[in-house]
Enzyme design. Sequence first.
Site, PDB file in Angstrom:
ATOM      1  N   HIS A 103      -0.626   2.720  -2.101  1.00 49.65           N
ATOM      2  CA  HIS A 103      -0.625   2.105  -3.420  1.00 49.65           C
ATOM      3  C   HIS A 103      -1.629   2.808  -4.331  1.00 49.65           C
ATOM      4  CE1 HIS A 103       0.987  -2.010  -1.808  1.00 49.65           C
ATOM      5  NE2 HIS A 103       1.945  -1.142  -2.035  1.00 49.65           N
ATOM      6  N   TYR A 114      -0.615  -9.338  -1.181  1.00 45.42           N
ATOM      7  CA  TYR A 114      -0.589  -9.804   0.208  1.00 45.42           C
ATOM      8  C   TYR A 114      -1.671 -10.841   0.496  1.00 45.42           C
ATOM      9  CZ  TYR A 114       2.675  -5.986   0.578  1.00 45.42           C
ATOM     10  OH  TYR A 114       3.747  -5.161   0.368  1.00 45.42           O
ATOM     11  N   ARG A 120       7.648  -3.556   5.775  1.00 46.64           N
ATOM     12  CA  ARG A 120       6.451  -3.062   5.094  1.00 46.64           C
ATOM     13  C   ARG A 120       5.571  -4.239   4.647  1.00 46.64           C
ATOM     14  NH1 ARG A 120       4.399   1.428   2.208  1.00 46.64           N
ATOM     15  NH2 ARG A 120       3.751   1.037   0.054  1.00 46.64           N
ATOM     16  N   HIS A 145      12.563  -3.425   3.422  1.00 43.54           N
ATOM     17  CA  HIS A 145      11.213  -3.515   2.860  1.00 43.54           C
ATOM     18  C   HIS A 145      10.402  -4.660   3.462  1.00 43.54           C
ATOM     19  CE1 HIS A 145       9.043  -1.189  -0.087  1.00 43.54           C
ATOM     20  NE2 HIS A 145       8.467  -2.270  -0.565  1.00 43.54           N
ATOM     21  N   LYS A 189       6.406   7.695  -2.945  1.00 49.43           N
ATOM     22  CA  LYS A 189       6.737   7.108  -4.251  1.00 49.43           C
ATOM     23  C   LYS A 189       5.572   7.201  -5.226  1.00 49.43           C
ATOM     24  CE  LYS A 189       8.413   2.795  -6.277  1.00 49.43           C
ATOM     25  NZ  LYS A 189       8.743   1.386  -6.016  1.00 49.43           N
ATOM     26  N   ARG A 229       7.970   2.850   3.738  1.00 49.61           N
ATOM     27  CA  ARG A 229       9.172   2.570   2.964  1.00 49.61           C
ATOM     28  C   ARG A 229      10.351   3.201   3.701  1.00 49.61           C
ATOM     29  NH1 ARG A 229       5.269   4.510  -0.804  1.00 49.61           N
ATOM     30  NH2 ARG A 229       4.637   2.922  -2.323  1.00 49.61           N
TER      31      ARG A 229
END
Length: 322
Positions: free
Chosen positions: A295, A304, A272, A269, A163, A138
């Site tokens: 994640h 994805y 990424r 982004h 995050k 990120r």
Amino acid sequence: MEVKKKLLDLVRDKIRFKHYSYSTERTYIHWIKHYILFHHKKHPIEMGKIEIELYLTKLATNDRVAPTTQNQAFSALLFLYKEVLGLDISEWNIQALRAQERKHIPVVLTKEEVREVLQNIPSEYSLLVHLMYGCGLRMSEALNLRVKDIDFGFDKIYVWDSKSLKDRTIPLPQKLKAKLLEQVESVKLLHKQDLKDGYGNVFIPYALEKKYPRSKLEAKWQYLFPMKSISTDPRTKEKRRHHVMAQTLGRNIKVASQKANLNKRVTSHIFRHSYATHLLQAGIDLRSIQELLGHKSVETTMIYTHVVSEMNKAKVISPLDF
């Protein structure tokens, strides 16, 4: 007005006490002000469930904000009532009209498109953007990297407190190793000069600064991608060297995509998204990609697979071409 000013000061104090970021502080203050002004400067302690529902519904219907924006505003109000006013509004069963959520498939670049954008990034930001794509970082994670986070011995990059609040390591791209070594030496030289000029300290997370008060003057804690000039910390008013500003990097990425003549909307982004998609196309399993991206849930990473599925649809031949 005087009461409102005192309230916002209390909000700021509580945010800083809980060590939230400066961007979170600005965001929460914005939404709390907006909420109070919407209700004609009425003090929040005099308002409750109905006023909150009216405000959140107004955001969805009149302002047509995105679901994430509405959630952001709600989070600010939760913080205000629970942390500052001592009222837990999560028990109030808020029934506002929610902003319509739309599932978006991420826009990704092909490998060739990535190369074209990277070729147009100014030299001073080139390594930074290469690292964002090469590691799936990120923007905030890349900007917050410190000298100590690059492990050249084990070829790893450490990402702390990201995050998802889940620290992780990422393989160091071998193509960037030599340039990263140069960058580290460059930062050390810059830091040495800053110390001579009476500066040289850097922002350190609060708990660590208390435990290691001298760490802010050490070279290993300096940002890997520092600003060109010394700036003033908006909270402490200290003069020190911060990392490259997100707005500056975002602007340079946008200009680079324009020079590359891409019709896609390119943001920080997108690198990424492209990283994850290209790994999936290369046969890397979903669970590994989940860990590399940091994640919490594999369901987040599964988006994805839909991207790759859409790409495969493009390979289907039209009956007109049989």
